[in-house]
Design an enzyme around this catalytic site. Sequence first.
Site, PDB file in Angstrom:
ATOM      1  N   GLY A 134       0.948  -1.005  -0.076  1.00  0.00           N
ATOM      2  CA  GLY A 134       0.560  -0.071  -0.058  1.00  0.00           C
ATOM      3  C   GLY A 134       1.223   1.094   0.419  1.00  0.00           C
ATOM      4  O   GLY A 134       1.636   1.251   0.396  1.00  0.00           O
ATOM      5  N   CYS A 135      -0.020   2.212  -0.629  1.00  0.00           N
ATOM      6  CA  CYS A 135       1.134   3.886  -0.037  1.00  0.00           C
ATOM      7  C   CYS A 135       1.390   3.369   0.883  1.00  0.00           C
ATOM      8  O   CYS A 135       2.931   4.662   0.476  1.00  0.00           O
ATOM      9  CB  CYS A 135       0.060   4.665  -0.933  1.00  0.00           C
ATOM     10  N   TYR A 136       0.378   4.089   1.848  1.00  0.00           N
ATOM     11  CA  TYR A 136       0.789   4.780   2.994  1.00  0.00           C
ATOM     12  C   TYR A 136       2.126   3.599   3.778  1.00  0.00           C
ATOM     13  O   TYR A 136       3.200   3.776   4.223  1.00  0.00           O
ATOM     14  CB  TYR A 136      -0.106   4.494   3.950  1.00  0.00           C
TER      15      TYR A 136
END
Lengths: 340, 340, 340, 340
Positions: free
Chosen positions: C145-147
Site C-alpha cells: 500500500g502507498c502509506y
Amino acid sequence: MNIGILGVTGYGGSVLYQLMQQHPHVDTIYLYGNPDKPAQKLSEVVDQFYLEDTMITPFDVTTVCQQVDCLFSATSAGVAKELLEPLFKEGFPIIDLSGDFRLTSEASYQKWYNKPHAHLDGSVPVTYGLTEFTTDYTTYIANPGCYATATLLGLAPLAQEKKLDPNFIVVDAKSGVSGAGKSLSTSSHFSFIDENLWPYKLNQHQHIPEIMNQLKKWDEHIPAIQFTTTLVPLHRGLMATMYVKLNQEMTQVQLDHLFEQTYQTTPFVHYLNRIPSLKEVVGTNHCVIGAVLNETTQIVTIVSVIDNLLKGAAGQAIQNFNQMFGFEETLALPVFAQLP
Amino acid sequence: MNIGILGVTGYGGSVLYQLMQQHPHVDTIYLYGNPDKPAQKLSEVVDQFYLEDTMITPFDVTTVCQQVDCLFSATSAGVAKELLEPLFKEGFPIIDLSGDFRLTSEASYQKWYNKPHAHLDGSVPVTYGLTEFTTDYTTYIANPGCYATATLLGLAPLAQEKKLDPNFIVVDAKSGVSGAGKSLSTSSHFSFIDENLWPYKLNQHQHIPEIMNQLKKWDEHIPAIQFTTTLVPLHRGLMATMYVKLNQEMTQVQLDHLFEQTYQTTPFVHYLNRIPSLKEVVGTNHCVIGAVLNETTQIVTIVSVIDNLLKGAAGQAIQNFNQMFGFEETLALPVFAQLP
Amino acid sequence: MNIGILGVTGYGGSVLYQLMQQHPHVDTIYLYGNPDKPAQKLSEVVDQFYLEDTMITPFDVTTVCQQVDCLFSATSAGVAKELLEPLFKEGFPIIDLSGDFRLTSEASYQKWYNKPHAHLDGSVPVTYGLTEFTTDYTTYIANPGCYATATLLGLAPLAQEKKLDPNFIVVDAKSGVSGAGKSLSTSSHFSFIDENLWPYKLNQHQHIPEIMNQLKKWDEHIPAIQFTTTLVPLHRGLMATMYVKLNQEMTQVQLDHLFEQTYQTTPFVHYLNRIPSLKEVVGTNHCVIGAVLNETTQIVTIVSVIDNLLKGAAGQAIQNFNQMFGFEETLALPVFAQLP
Amino acid sequence: MNIGILGVTGYGGSVLYQLMQQHPHVDTIYLYGNPDKPAQKLSEVVDQFYLEDTMITPFDVTTVCQQVDCLFSATSAGVAKELLEPLFKEGFPIIDLSGDFRLTSEASYQKWYNKPHAHLDGSVPVTYGLTEFTTDYTTYIANPGCYATATLLGLAPLAQEKKLDPNFIVVDAKSGVSGAGKSLSTSSHFSFIDENLWPYKLNQHQHIPEIMNQLKKWDEHIPAIQFTTTLVPLHRGLMATMYVKLNQEMTQVQLDHLFEQTYQTTPFVHYLNRIPSLKEVVGTNHCVIGAVLNETTQIVTIVSVIDNLLKGAAGQAIQNFNQMFGFEETLALPVFAQLP
C-alpha cells in the site's frame, strides 16, 4: 417575524440559515426537510453546525402556514414546483432559490431543465428578484441564478440604454465548484477538478433563458447571447467576462460614467475604474464590475464578480426578503471580503 | 550532438533539461547561466535536481561555440537579445524560448515589451517556430509564446481557409501560474491566487502581436483580435476559449471536417468531437482542440488546451529542434497526460 | 512478453498502462474489465486516452492464460481474491496492487478490510513486494500500500538495526486525494476537501497491519505504531512524517550515515541531508527521505515522500515486475519530478 | 471608545479592521502605518477595501495618545518593540499581535527571533493573552501565536491536570499559507506550494518557546516538546495534531469528560466527540478539538483546529480586547464557518 427554510442542508440553505440568525427582524427560524423523512438534527447532517441543536422537521404545508410568515425554498430544481404549489396559489410569501419559477413558459422550462413544469395558470404572478432592478414585489419571488445575476448586472447599464450591438454579446463565465451543489458527480470529484478547467453545458446552461428574458425587457432587439460556463478549481465565487460591441462610439470616460450612474446608489453593486479579481467579493453580498474599452477592436470587456452563494443565491434572497418586507436593504448581509 | 541550455533554472529551462536527457541523438548537455556569476551546482539551485551533479557555468560565446552544436535559450525577455547577438549573427543554431525575436518590428517590440529591441539588420532571418505550420527553418528559431500557440492552433483551420468574420474574433484565455515564471510578485503569491481569478494585462498581453503577425499571414483581412488573459488557481496548463463568427454558413459536420483535415497527421495536435478539459493535455506536448457551432448565434466556440511548459514552451522547442535537424518529430516528447 | 491489466480504468491501472507502453520488453498489453460487462473502448471510459483505440475485454481466466505472461491486477479490495484465485493457485505470475493478499491472516483481513478473506491454504506463497527489501520472488506479488511504502522505507534503516525505542513510533501521514481512488464520496467532493484538512480512519487504516508485519520482521520487539492519516487538498503525493525515539544515543552524523548506507545503491530511494518537500517526487518512482535529530527531545523526525500512484502503486508494481523477471530495475519508470 | 491599528495592511491587521468596524463599543478606528512614510489611502494598498476612503497615517506616539484609547499592533516581529516602547512604558493599553513581548527572556527572544530584544526592565508586566486561561489583564497584551494557540488549547486539559507523560509530547502542525503573511518568498510562491507539502523550521519555529512557557506553568515537569510545522496548499486555517502519552491509564470516556469539563463554558473553544476537519472553524473565532485514545498504543491523538487569522491572530486579539475592557467576550467575533 418567523421564517422557514426548506432545504437547509444544501450550500445555499446553510448559508441562508447562518445569515438569517443575525437578522434583527427575525425571531425564530424553522427548518424543513423532505416530507417523507423523519425529523433529524441539523448538526448530524452538516458538520459545520456542530454547535446547533435545531431540528429539521418534515415539510408540511399546514405546519409552515402556522409557524412562519415567509418561506425560503432552497431545493434543487423540480422540488419547489411540487411541494410549494399549494402555498404559491394561496399567495403565501415565498422566496424560491431554485430555478423552478424563473421561466414563465412551460416549454422553455421543459427544454432547459429537462422536466415538465408545474402548471402555471398565471393567477399568481411571479417576481424575478434581480434586486437592483426589481421594485414591484408579489408574494412569490424567483431568486435569480448565480450566472444570471453576475451577467445581468454586468450588462444592465449598456442594455438598458440600448447601446449594445445586439448580435455581439459573448459571455465567458467561470464558476467555482460550490455552484454545482453538494451532490456527488464525476465533475465535482476533487481529483477531476483540481488543476483542471472544464467547460461544460456549452450553449445549454439553464440560466441562459432567464438572462434572455431580462435582457429582452431592457432591449427587445437582443435576439440571443453566446454563453459559456467553465468550472475552475476553487470552491466559491463566479466571474462573468463579457465581450460586447457598442452600436455607437463611446469613450472610456463615457463608459465609466454610464456604469457609475447606474450603480451610484446600489449598496451591493459597485463599479470600479479597474478590473476586479474574484476574491474582492468572496464572502460578501457584493457584485463588483469593471469595464474596459478596447480602442482597436471597439469591443468592451466587462468583468463582473460575485460570491455565487451570496449575491448569487442566499445573499440576494435575503436582499429580496428585506425589500419585500420593507426592511433596510442591507440587513443581515455580509460586506467584508474574506482576507486573504 | 551536444546541446546547451541557457537559463536552466527557470521552469522552461528545467523541463527542457529533463526531457533532453532522454533524447537519443543528444550526447552531452551543457548548462549556462549568468555570465557574471561563478559556476554553481544545478542541485543547489533547483531542489528537484537533487540527484544531479551537473554544473551551471557562466555563459560565454566562445565556450558555447566550442562545446555545443545548438543552443536553447530559456531566459526572460531582454536577455537573449543581449547575450545571443554574436551567435545570432554568425548563424549559430539557436532555439530561443523568449519573446525577443518573435516580433520583427522594433517599434512593436518596444511597445509590447516596454524595452528597446536589439538592432535587427535583417541579415539573419528568424523563423517563427509554430511547428505544425513551419517548414523552412533558418538557424534562429523564435519559439512561440504559450498563449500564441494555443490560440493560433485553435484558429488556424478557419483562418487559413479565410472563413472567419475578421471583426469577430474574441479570445478568452486562462492560464496557470507557472506561465508567469519563478519570479516573486504579488500576483504569484499563493494567498493571492488561491481561490481567486485574476484578469490581467487586458488588451496588453505581449503575445497579442505575434498572434496578429501569424493570423495576417493566413488571412490578411483580420485587423485585430480581442484578447483577454485570466490567471487561474492551478500551476500548469493553459486554455484558450475562442468565440468567432463565420463569414459564411457552415454546419457542425462541416466544421468538424475542416478541423479534422487540418490536424489529420499532426502527432501533437488533435481535434476531438467534444470539448476537452485542461488536464487531458497537462504533462504532454499535445494541443487538443474542440469546436462547437451555436446554431442560434452562429458563433463557433473553439476550446484549445496545452501544457504551457511543454507545447507552450520546452516541448515545442524540442519539436522545433527535431524538425530543424531532421530528427523524428516526436523524439523526447511526452505523450501521456498526468493522471489524475 | 505480453502482459495484462485488470482494472485499467482506476488511477493505478491507468498509470500502469501508460508506463508499460514504454517498457522495452513488453510487446502487447491486454486490458481486462468486469467479467459481466461487454467489451468497451478505453477512450470512452477514461478521457485522457482519447488517442487510444484499445478495447477493455471482460476478464476471463482462460483468455488471460492464453494471451499474457503476467497479469497486473489493479482493482479495489475484494475483487482480486474473487477473480484471481484460479490463476493464483496455478502459479500464474500476478502482481496485485490491491490489499487482498498483503495480510496472511484471515482474521486480520476481516478486521481491517471489513470483509471475509479468500481461503488461503498456504500452498502458494505470496511475496510482499517492498522492492528494496525483497529478494525472493514467488509468482504472486502483493504490491504494498502507498502509506505502507512511505512509512516502511522511512523506518527501515533504524528498524533493521534495532535502534528504535519500540514504544515510541508515531506516524503522521498526509495524502492527496487520488489515494482514495475514483469512486465518488463526500470526502472526495471538491468542495469538501478544497481548503480543508481531514484526519480520517484514526488508528483504523487498513495499511497499519501490513506495516506491522514488516516492522516485526525487522525488529520483533515493536508491538505497535501510532498511525494517523490526514487528507490534504492536492491530488497526488503522500508524505509520512515519523517521530521515533532511539533506544541508544546517536548523533546527527551517525544518523545520516545509517540512512545513507541503507540507500546507497537503491535507484529509487534516496536519503537527503535535508528535509524534502512533496513535489520533489511527484511524477517519479522515487522515495526521498530526510531525518533530523532533535537534541533537546532526543526524538528523530523522519520525512518520507512518494508519489502515491507511482512508488505507492503502479511504479512499485513495475519495479516488482522488473525484479521478478530479471529485467533492469529501472525500466519504464519515470525519474523526473514534475516541474513546477 | 476609539481604537488604533498599527499595521492594517497585513492580513491580521486587515481582518482586525474589518471586524472592529462592527464592534458596538468602538466609535472611530484610526489606522497607523510606517512613521517615515506619507499618509496613504487604505483602498490603494489593499484591493479588498475598495469601498473605504480611510487614510493610513504615519505612526506617531503623541498622535496615538490623543486619538485612541487602545492600540492594536499587527506588525511583523521587531517593529513593535521599536515603535511601542514609549507607550508600553507609560502603561498605554496595547494589544500586540506580534511575537515581540511574548517571551520574557532576552536570550530566548534573541535565539528564536534572531534579533536583539528591546530592553525589558520588568517595570511593566506583560500579559500573555491566551484568552481562555487569562484572568489578570495588565495594559500590555502579548497576543499568542497561531501555532501556540491551537497547541496550548489542545494540550491544556491534560497538562493542567498533570496527566501527561512529560517525555512524550509530539505536535505535528499543519498551516495554510496566510500564516506566513503577505511578504514575497520562494515558499509562498503559488507554483511552489500548490500541490506541495513543505515541512519547515523543524524544531526551530519561534512559537515553540511561548508554548513551553505556558506548558511549564501548567506542569513544571514538562521539559520539552517535539514540534513540526508543515505548510499545506490552502490559504487559511491551522491544524495541530498532537500525540501524547498519559502518565496513568484513562478510558476514552474519562478523556472525553476531562476535555468537556475544561471547555464547558468557553464560547470559542469546543470539544467534539469526534475528530474535526479544518473547515469547521475557518471563518470563525472558534477552536474545535477532538481526542481519541488508541487502546493498543495508549497514545492519545488530539486534533485542534483554528482559523489562523482569527482565533490565531485578530480574533483572539479582539477577544482579549473584550476581556480587558470588560465587554462581553463574544462581541464582534464571527461564529459561522465558511460554507463550503
